[in-house]
Motif scaffolding. Structure first.
Motif, PDB file in Angstrom:
ATOM      1  N   VAL A 109     -15.538  68.137  22.255  1.00 57.92           N
ATOM      2  CA  VAL A 109     -16.755  68.208  23.055  1.00 57.92           C
ATOM      3  C   VAL A 109     -17.716  67.104  22.634  1.00 57.92           C
ATOM      4  CG1 VAL A 109     -18.745  69.642  23.695  1.00 57.92           C
ATOM      5  CG2 VAL A 109     -16.499  70.700  23.350  1.00 57.92           C
ATOM      6  N   GLU A 110     -18.329  66.463  23.626  1.00 55.87           N
ATOM      7  CA  GLU A 110     -19.344  65.449  23.361  1.00 55.87           C
ATOM      8  C   GLU A 110     -20.709  66.135  23.345  1.00 55.87           C
ATOM      9  OE1 GLU A 110     -18.696  62.355  22.569  1.00 55.87           O
ATOM     10  OE2 GLU A 110     -16.549  62.704  22.819  1.00 55.87           O
ATOM     11  N   PHE A 111     -21.074  66.664  22.171  1.00 54.46           N
ATOM     12  CA  PHE A 111     -22.300  67.456  22.083  1.00 54.46           C
ATOM     13  C   PHE A 111     -23.561  66.634  22.306  1.00 54.46           C
ATOM     14  CE2 PHE A 111     -19.373  70.285  19.850  1.00 54.46           C
ATOM     15  CZ  PHE A 111     -19.751  71.515  20.348  1.00 54.46           C
ATOM     16  N   GLU A 112     -23.479  65.323  22.094  1.00 51.36           N
ATOM     17  CA  GLU A 112     -24.685  64.500  22.208  1.00 51.36           C
ATOM     18  C   GLU A 112     -24.610  63.518  23.367  1.00 51.36           C
ATOM     19  OE1 GLU A 112     -26.570  64.273  17.865  1.00 51.36           O
ATOM     20  OE2 GLU A 112     -24.652  63.232  17.970  1.00 51.36           O
ATOM     21  N   SER A 113     -23.710  63.767  24.331  1.00 54.75           N
ATOM     22  CA  SER A 113     -23.634  62.905  25.500  1.00 54.75           C
ATOM     23  C   SER A 113     -24.720  63.284  26.500  1.00 54.75           C
ATOM     24  CB  SER A 113     -22.256  63.022  26.151  1.00 54.75           C
ATOM     25  OG  SER A 113     -22.038  64.350  26.590  1.00 54.75           O
ATOM     26  N   GLN A 114     -24.957  62.401  27.468  1.00 53.01           N
ATOM     27  CA  GLN A 114     -25.928  62.696  28.518  1.00 53.01           C
ATOM     28  C   GLN A 114     -25.424  63.874  29.347  1.00 53.01           C
ATOM     29  OE1 GLN A 114     -28.840  61.165  28.809  1.00 53.01           O
ATOM     30  NE2 GLN A 114     -29.481  62.370  30.575  1.00 53.01           N
ATOM     31  N   PRO A 115     -26.204  64.965  29.464  1.00 55.39           N
ATOM     32  CA  PRO A 115     -25.707  66.150  30.183  1.00 55.39           C
ATOM     33  C   PRO A 115     -25.574  65.900  31.686  1.00 55.39           C
ATOM     34  CG  PRO A 115     -28.008  66.454  29.561  1.00 55.39           C
ATOM     35  CD  PRO A 115     -27.546  65.192  28.894  1.00 55.39           C
ATOM     36  N   VAL A 116     -24.580  66.558  32.276  1.00 57.24           N
ATOM     37  CA  VAL A 116     -24.349  66.477  33.717  1.00 57.24           C
ATOM     38  C   VAL A 116     -25.178  67.565  34.395  1.00 57.24           C
ATOM     39  CG1 VAL A 116     -22.626  66.579  35.548  1.00 57.24           C
ATOM     40  CG2 VAL A 116     -22.032  65.621  33.309  1.00 57.24           C
ATOM     41  N   ASP A 117     -25.931  67.194  35.412  1.00 64.44           N
ATOM     42  CA  ASP A 117     -26.834  68.144  36.075  1.00 64.44           C
ATOM     43  C   ASP A 117     -26.082  68.901  37.170  1.00 64.44           C
ATOM     44  OD1 ASP A 117     -29.030  69.559  36.857  1.00 64.44           O
ATOM     45  OD2 ASP A 117     -30.019  67.891  37.878  1.00 64.44           O
ATOM     46  N   MET A 118     -25.310  69.904  36.739  1.00 62.41           N
ATOM     47  CA  MET A 118     -24.533  70.729  37.675  1.00 62.41           C
ATOM     48  C   MET A 118     -24.605  72.180  37.232  1.00 62.41           C
ATOM     49  SD  MET A 118     -21.121  68.347  38.213  1.00 62.41           S
ATOM     50  CE  MET A 118     -20.422  69.410  39.466  1.00 62.41           C
ATOM     51  N   GLU A 119     -24.556  73.081  38.195  1.00 62.42           N
ATOM     52  CA  GLU A 119     -24.550  74.515  37.920  1.00 62.42           C
ATOM     53  C   GLU A 119     -23.251  74.885  37.223  1.00 62.42           C
ATOM     54  OE1 GLU A 119     -23.322  78.516  38.555  1.00 62.42           O
ATOM     55  OE2 GLU A 119     -22.510  76.870  39.764  1.00 62.42           O
ATOM     56  N   ASN A 120     -23.277  75.956  36.410  1.00 66.94           N
ATOM     57  CA  ASN A 120     -22.172  76.279  35.509  1.00 66.94           C
ATOM     58  C   ASN A 120     -20.821  76.365  36.207  1.00 66.94           C
ATOM     59  OD1 ASN A 120     -24.054  76.344  33.523  1.00 66.94           O
ATOM     60  ND2 ASN A 120     -23.847  78.520  33.029  1.00 66.94           N
ATOM     61  N   THR A 121     -20.717  77.179  37.241  1.00 64.39           N
ATOM     62  CA  THR A 121     -19.422  77.395  37.905  1.00 64.39           C
ATOM     63  C   THR A 121     -18.903  76.109  38.534  1.00 64.39           C
ATOM     64  OG1 THR A 121     -20.064  79.686  38.348  1.00 64.39           O
ATOM     65  CG2 THR A 121     -18.193  78.802  39.589  1.00 64.39           C
ATOM     66  N   LEU A 137     -21.184  68.078  28.462  1.00 64.81           N
ATOM     67  CA  LEU A 137     -21.961  69.294  28.669  1.00 64.81           C
ATOM     68  C   LEU A 137     -22.752  69.174  29.961  1.00 64.81           C
ATOM     69  CD1 LEU A 137     -23.473  69.796  25.081  1.00 64.81           C
ATOM     70  CD2 LEU A 137     -21.347  70.739  25.974  1.00 64.81           C
ATOM     71  N   ASN A 138     -23.024  70.321  30.569  1.00 67.41           N
ATOM     72  CA  ASN A 138     -23.988  70.289  31.658  1.00 67.41           C
ATOM     73  C   ASN A 138     -25.361  70.627  31.109  1.00 67.41           C
ATOM     74  OD1 ASN A 138     -23.829  73.026  31.240  1.00 67.41           O
ATOM     75  ND2 ASN A 138     -23.683  73.566  33.412  1.00 67.41           N
ATOM     76  N   ALA A 445     -11.717  51.712  39.203  1.00 61.52           N
ATOM     77  CA  ALA A 445     -11.764  51.162  40.560  1.00 61.52           C
ATOM     78  C   ALA A 445     -10.755  51.837  41.485  1.00 61.52           C
ATOM     79  CB  ALA A 445     -11.499  49.653  40.512  1.00 61.52           C
ATOM     80  N   ARG A 446      -9.615  52.272  40.909  1.00 62.42           N
ATOM     81  CA  ARG A 446      -8.580  52.893  41.738  1.00 62.42           C
ATOM     82  C   ARG A 446      -8.946  54.298  42.169  1.00 62.42           C
ATOM     83  NH1 ARG A 446      -4.902  50.480  38.000  1.00 62.42           N
ATOM     84  NH2 ARG A 446      -4.796  52.459  36.879  1.00 62.42           N
ATOM     85  N   ARG A 447      -9.807  54.966  41.372  1.00 60.35           N
ATOM     86  CA  ARG A 447     -10.080  56.375  41.645  1.00 60.35           C
ATOM     87  C   ARG A 447     -11.557  56.601  41.925  1.00 60.35           C
ATOM     88  NH1 ARG A 447      -7.663  58.750  36.275  1.00 60.35           N
ATOM     89  NH2 ARG A 447      -8.253  56.663  35.605  1.00 60.35           N
ATOM     90  N   ALA A 448     -11.841  57.395  42.909  1.00 59.30           N
ATOM     91  CA  ALA A 448     -13.209  57.829  43.172  1.00 59.30           C
ATOM     92  C   ALA A 448     -13.440  59.078  42.334  1.00 59.30           C
ATOM     93  CB  ALA A 448     -13.400  58.119  44.656  1.00 59.30           C
ATOM     94  N   VAL A 449     -14.094  58.923  41.216  1.00 57.54           N
ATOM     95  CA  VAL A 449     -14.260  60.046  40.301  1.00 57.54           C
ATOM     96  C   VAL A 449     -15.731  60.408  40.212  1.00 57.54           C
ATOM     97  CG1 VAL A 449     -12.250  59.447  38.930  1.00 57.54           C
ATOM     98  CG2 VAL A 449     -14.456  58.467  38.345  1.00 57.54           C
ATOM     99  N   THR A 450     -15.984  61.613  39.792  1.00 61.24           N
ATOM    100  CA  THR A 450     -17.368  62.033  39.584  1.00 61.24           C
ATOM    101  C   THR A 450     -17.971  61.241  38.443  1.00 61.24           C
ATOM    102  OG1 THR A 450     -16.802  63.710  37.974  1.00 61.24           O
ATOM    103  CG2 THR A 450     -16.760  64.373  40.285  1.00 61.24           C
ATOM    104  N   SER A 451     -19.306  61.173  38.424  1.00 59.03           N
ATOM    105  CA  SER A 451     -19.970  60.440  37.344  1.00 59.03           C
ATOM    106  C   SER A 451     -19.613  61.037  35.994  1.00 59.03           C
ATOM    107  CB  SER A 451     -21.486  60.462  37.555  1.00 59.03           C
ATOM    108  OG  SER A 451     -21.958  61.797  37.577  1.00 59.03           O
ATOM    109  N   GLY A 452     -19.452  62.362  35.961  1.00 55.70           N
ATOM    110  CA  GLY A 452     -19.077  63.019  34.713  1.00 55.70           C
ATOM    111  C   GLY A 452     -17.702  62.600  34.260  1.00 55.70           C
ATOM    112  N   HIS A 453     -16.737  62.503  35.215  1.00 56.97           N
ATOM    113  CA  HIS A 453     -15.377  62.106  34.875  1.00 56.97           C
ATOM    114  C   HIS A 453     -15.332  60.652  34.415  1.00 56.97           C
ATOM    115  CE1 HIS A 453     -10.839  62.184  36.102  1.00 56.97           C
ATOM    116  NE2 HIS A 453     -11.031  62.162  34.795  1.00 56.97           N
ATOM    117  N   ALA A 454     -16.101  59.795  35.083  1.00 55.54           N
ATOM    118  CA  ALA A 454     -16.131  58.389  34.683  1.00 55.54           C
ATOM    119  C   ALA A 454     -16.676  58.242  33.268  1.00 55.54           C
ATOM    120  CB  ALA A 454     -16.993  57.589  35.668  1.00 55.54           C
TER     121      ALA A 454
END
Length: 951
Positions: A109-121, A137-138, A445-454
């Motif tokens: 887990v990246e405990f100190e990464s920039q959190p993703v602003d998404m609801e839990n589910t 983390l969100n 570039a090949r994949r359209a991924v979410t900002s969190g995945h990138a």
């Protein structure tokens, strides 16, 4: 709704089995309403006990454990059964559960990464489901876990544990281990908050009524009573089997955990503890220091451990656990240099693919982490002992573990082969990094991924690169044990031995750069037949090494003509001094004029009162030692703005760049003197010298990579500020706010638009610092922030460029062999009394004074040495400075003086005064016939400042 709530919470009130089911339920994201519903019904202790009894495979995958930890902290942190917000500690069952879960997630887990602003589910389904490691983390999880490193939670961690029992003894070792394990896990997962965590542990419980043992003393007592500590302390040869054991006992793991927490806390404590408090002479009763007698015991333990970590590194590079993230990035540990002896490609590859050995099988606690922690702490104590000398003479040495007769050639051989290995490593590493970057960008570039995945992909790529670099670093360390000890724990080896090694390193580098020719004249001849990387004709190469220097304009001319040389300033240079009419002075540069040139540049540029230079590059403190002028850059900017230039204009930026390049050139000049063995009479502040070994070399960015500011170093910068911060640190809690301080600092910089030419600029020490008052709770943070600003931030550019220039001439890894006092000795010579016999043995004679076939000295020379023997040391130093421009001799004796001390005749008139050519360390001595007359004229010349001439 009430009926539904009752139906859900009723089982939790009477069924232990229900908590097992609840624990499994918590391994997934829950709606806020469900958490709110469970909040009032959950018994934290029963829930944590249920978690402890769950089979290891019941909650599978990092994703499920992440939600379990998040939900547990959310429930326990706000439940009525938690007493942490009332100044009381959590139950040990809760600490155990959180510590276990947090430890299993530390590498996933990246405990100190920039959190993703998404609801839990949604976050669970769209982000966490796509990755197996490097989980971000969100916003909700990030907020929940921030509570773990809340000040109140950390400070109250030891409130119950450190309280003496009824019998007067501390709590059980098992409880100490639990608290230590939890603290280490927090440091590991939240490395950016590491100093805050250490500080809050040091401060202890928030409740003023709580009577508890300070954390440092508490863990020190627990450490000393452990079997691991005793084993290491008793004999350095016991350490390797202990570190290499593949089947450590649970007691060994517990012992190591407690010891490591103590080392972490004591490392932090040394940063904020002034010398008086350390020595036990302070009135501060809040101190949690250990006595100097106990420090001696600790140093023995650390020496035995540190020696093995470096000298037996190759034997520790074996598989012993999973690859874990290195915690040591937030400790004081520093590593310099790269090892040396070439090994087969197959051996190297095997070393790179080996996972790092973990300490006693403890997840995440690698040998690399331990090495960094031990190195940093030993260096911190050694620096303190260098100032206060509280340890017995010879206490730091470990020469009994070396064959000292073979040590110097062994180190030189390692250094020689290190260059070959490192050159190959640098090329290969650069290629690998470029390929990795290309692959990552193509994949994104090949994949359209979410900002969190990138973000996850980029993080994984960075971690893989860091892992490769760490593996290569471990490989290089393992094949140069003497060099690693010399550069990381040099105090194990006598100072004179290290100076000899330094000179050997320089000689090796000269031979490598100069095609085997260390003699300047032979090198110049060889240039005519040597290919060069610049592609210049041979005559142009030699022309670049020659300059015409005008008297009283030495620094400006030197900068203009030699700055472009870069690291080629190492090579022999030729100087022609000219007068104001551009007429050359008489004399041929056989090395002496070069010395005169270097000392002239230094005396001009480093003199704060010299009017022949454009800027005041260095300033003096109260002890008359030099440090970079902290406002030089801002002063220049103020003057440029006053004449109408804007910060964004090319001319503005060019002027600032030019100033910083001048600092870089000054670093090269000092490096040139060290490289050539030329002593100069200039003294630098100790905290500035400490930075010399901690910054990269010729190709490195100008930055301070290893220096850590502390309150004791402030004393060398500003005695008044040091005393003021001590008063703040030691003030009663209810009087701190009376100081009326905020987290700001005032700088006085040049501004010609003001009447006095200066103006005050307020700067924030932390974001929002102008609105943050200094209180008893945050005063240590303020002191650390002030020390960091004054010692590092304010002069960062000036210092960084100076160190960049220095490192381009003398490798920082060579300088890391010395502490600040020893570096000053390398620069200006030894403080010991002038050894007249040694000076006499290493003096050369010219003219009438040349010793003939009979081997007898001229009568005037015999009188000179008789007078020198009879003079007090103070006057001997004056004579030495009169001839050489510095009042001290080389550490290894006058045989190392460059050029050699020389005497020649200057006529038979006894009424003449002796004169000198300091550029060649030459004394021109009339042929005196009486010792009295010789002494009279010699001391008169020395005292009058008469000296250099070309007669």
């Amino acid at each position: 709704m009430d009926c539904l709530q009752n139906a859900l919470i009723a089982p939790l009130q009477r069924s232990v089995e229900a908590y097992t089911g609840l624990a499994i339920l918590l391994g997934r994201p829950l709606a806020p309403q469900m958490l709110e519903l469970l909040h009032s019904a959950v018994d934290t202790t029963l829930l944590c006990n249920a978690l402890a009894k769950l089979p290891s495979g019941q909650i599978q995958g990092a994703r499920s454990r992440l939600w379990l930890l998040g939900n547990l902290v959310a429930l326990a942190g706000s439940a009525d059964t938690s007493r942490s917000h009332e100044g009381e500690p959590h139950e040990t069952s809760y600490i155990s559960a959180v510590s276990t879960l947090l430890g299993t997630l530390a590498d996933d887990v990246e405990f100190e990464s920039q959190p993703v602003d998404m609801e839990n589910t949604e976050f669970d389904a769209q982000v966490l489901s796509k990755v197996s490691t490097g989980l971000p983390l969100n916003t909700w999880l990030n907020g929940v876990f921030r509570a773990l490193v809340d000040q109140s939670s950390i400070r109250n961690l030891l409130a119950a544990g450190a309280r003496p029992s009824k019998s007067g003894s501390a709590q059980t070792t098992g409880e100490a281990q639990l608290l230590a394990s939890y603290a280490l896990t927090l440091l590991r997962c939240f490395s950016r908050r590491a100093d805050d965590i250490r500080m809050w542990l040091y401060l202890g419980p928030t409740s003023q009524s709580t009577s508890s043992t300070p954390a440092t003393q508490y863990f020190w007592k627990a450490s000393k009573s452990s079997t691991v500590y005793a084993t290491i302390h008793n004999n350095s040869r016991n350490v390797l089997p202990l570190l290499k054991t593949m089947s450590p006992t649970s007691q060994q793991r517990d012992d190591w955990t407690v010891i490591l927490v103590f080392l972490e806390l004591y490392t932090f404590l040394l940063k904020i503890m002034d010398d008086e408090e350390f020595m036990g002479t302070s009135d501060n009763r809040r101190s949690s220091a250990i006595s100097t007698i106990e420090v001696a015991e600790l140093v023995t333990f650390l020496k035995n451990l540190g020696f093995t970590l470096y000298f037996n590194a190759s034997e520790l590079q074996t598989s012993g656990g999973t690859t874990d993230r290195d915690v040591g990035t937030s400790s004081l540990g520093r590593h310099f240099g790269k090892p040396s002896t070439a090994v087969s490609e197959q051996t190297r590859s095997a070393s790179e693919n080996e996972p790092p050995l973990t300490l006693a099988g403890l997840p995440g606690l690698t040998i690399d982490y331990l090495k960094g922690l031990v190195t940093g702490l030993l260096r911190a104590v050694y620096e303190r002992d260098s100032r206060r000398h509280f340890l017995p003479k010879g206490h730091w040495l470990m020469t009994e573990r070396f064959d000292m007769t073979a040590f110097i050639p062994g180190v030189v051989a390692e250094e020689e082969s290190r260059h070959m290995v490192q050159d190959a490593e640098d090329g290969e590493e650069g290629k690998d990094d470029a390929e990795s970057d290309d692959e990552l960008e193509m994949g994104l570039a090949r994949r359209a991924v979410t900002s969190g995945h990138a973000a996850v992909l980029r993080t994984q790529n960075a971690r893989e690169r860091a892992s490769r670099q760490a593996s290569r670093k471990r490989y290089l360390e393992s094949v140069a044990p003497r060099l690693e000890i010399l550069q990381n724990m040099p105090f194990f080896i006598p100072f004179t031995t290290r100076v000899e090694i330094f000179r050997q390193f320089v000689h090796l580098d000269q031979a490598k750069r100069r095609n085997g020719h260390t003699d300047p004249d032979l090198w110049r001849q060889s240039v005519m037949f040597m290919p060069n990387s610049a592609g210049l004709p041979p005559r142009d190469i030699l022309a670049r090494q020659h300059a015409k220097i005008k008297r009283k304009n030495e620094f400006a001319d030197a900068f203009e003509q030699f700055y472009g040389l870069g690291s080629d300033l190492k090579e022999p240079i030729q100087i022609t001094f000219v007068d104001e009419f551009d007429i050359p002075e008489a004399g041929i540069d056989g090395g002496g004029v070069t010395k005169e040139f270097l000392t002239s540049v230094i005396s001009q540029a480093f003199d704060p009162s010299n009017e022949n230079v454009e800027h005041t590059y260095f300033v003096e403190n109260d002890q008359h030692v030099l440090l970079p002028n902290p406002t030089t850059v801002e002063d220049l900017k103020g003057r440029l703005r006053a004449i109408g230039l804007r910060d964004s204009q090319p001319g503005f930026r060019a002027e600032v760049k030019n100033l910083l390049q001048q600092y870089e050139f000054l670093g090269r000049i000092i490096g040139k003197c060290l490289y050539e063995g030329i002593l100069v009479d200039v003294s630098f502040a100790g905290f500035f010298l400490k930075k010399w070994a901690l910054t990269g070399g010729a190709n490195s960015a100008p930055m301070e990579s290893g220096y850590r500011s502390n309150i004791n170093d402030l004393r060398e910068l500003d005695e008044g500020l040091y005393k003021g911060l001590l008063a703040l640190k030691n003030a009663p809690a209810d009087q701190v706010e009376d100081f009326g301080l905020t987290f700001t600092v005032d700088d006085l910089i040049a501004d010609p638009s003001h009447a006095d030419g200066r103006r005050v600029v307020e700067r924030e020490l932390v974001p929002g610092g102008s609105d943050m008052s200094v209180t008893a709770e945050n005063r240590l943070i303020y002191i650390n922030a002030m020390a960091k600003y004054r010692l590092q931030v304010q002069s960062a550019q000036q210092t960084g460029f100076f160190l960049k220039g220095l490192g381009s001439i003398v490798q920082p890894s060579w300088l890391s062999m010395f502490n600040q006092a020893e570096l000053q000795t390398l620069i200006g010579g030894a403080q010991a009394e002038i050894d007249v016999q040694d000076l006499r043995r290493n003096t050369q004679y010219g003219g009438v004074y040349v010793i003939g076939d009979d081997g007898q000295e001229h009568p005037s020379i015999q009188l000179f040495w008789r007078v020198m023997h009879a003079l007090p040391d103070e006057d001997r130093r004056k004579v030495v400075k009169f001839v050489t421009s510095t009042p001290r001799g080389p550490l290894l004796g006058f045989g190392q003086l460059n050029p050699r001390f020389s005497i020649r005749d200057s006529g038979s008139d006894e009424n003449r005064y002796p004169t000198t050519s300091t550029c060649v360390n030459l004394l021109k001595l009339p042929m005196f016939r009486s010792a009295g007359k010789l002494k009279e004229k010699l001391l008169a010349a020395v005292s009058s400042g008469a000296g250099f001439d070309l007669s």
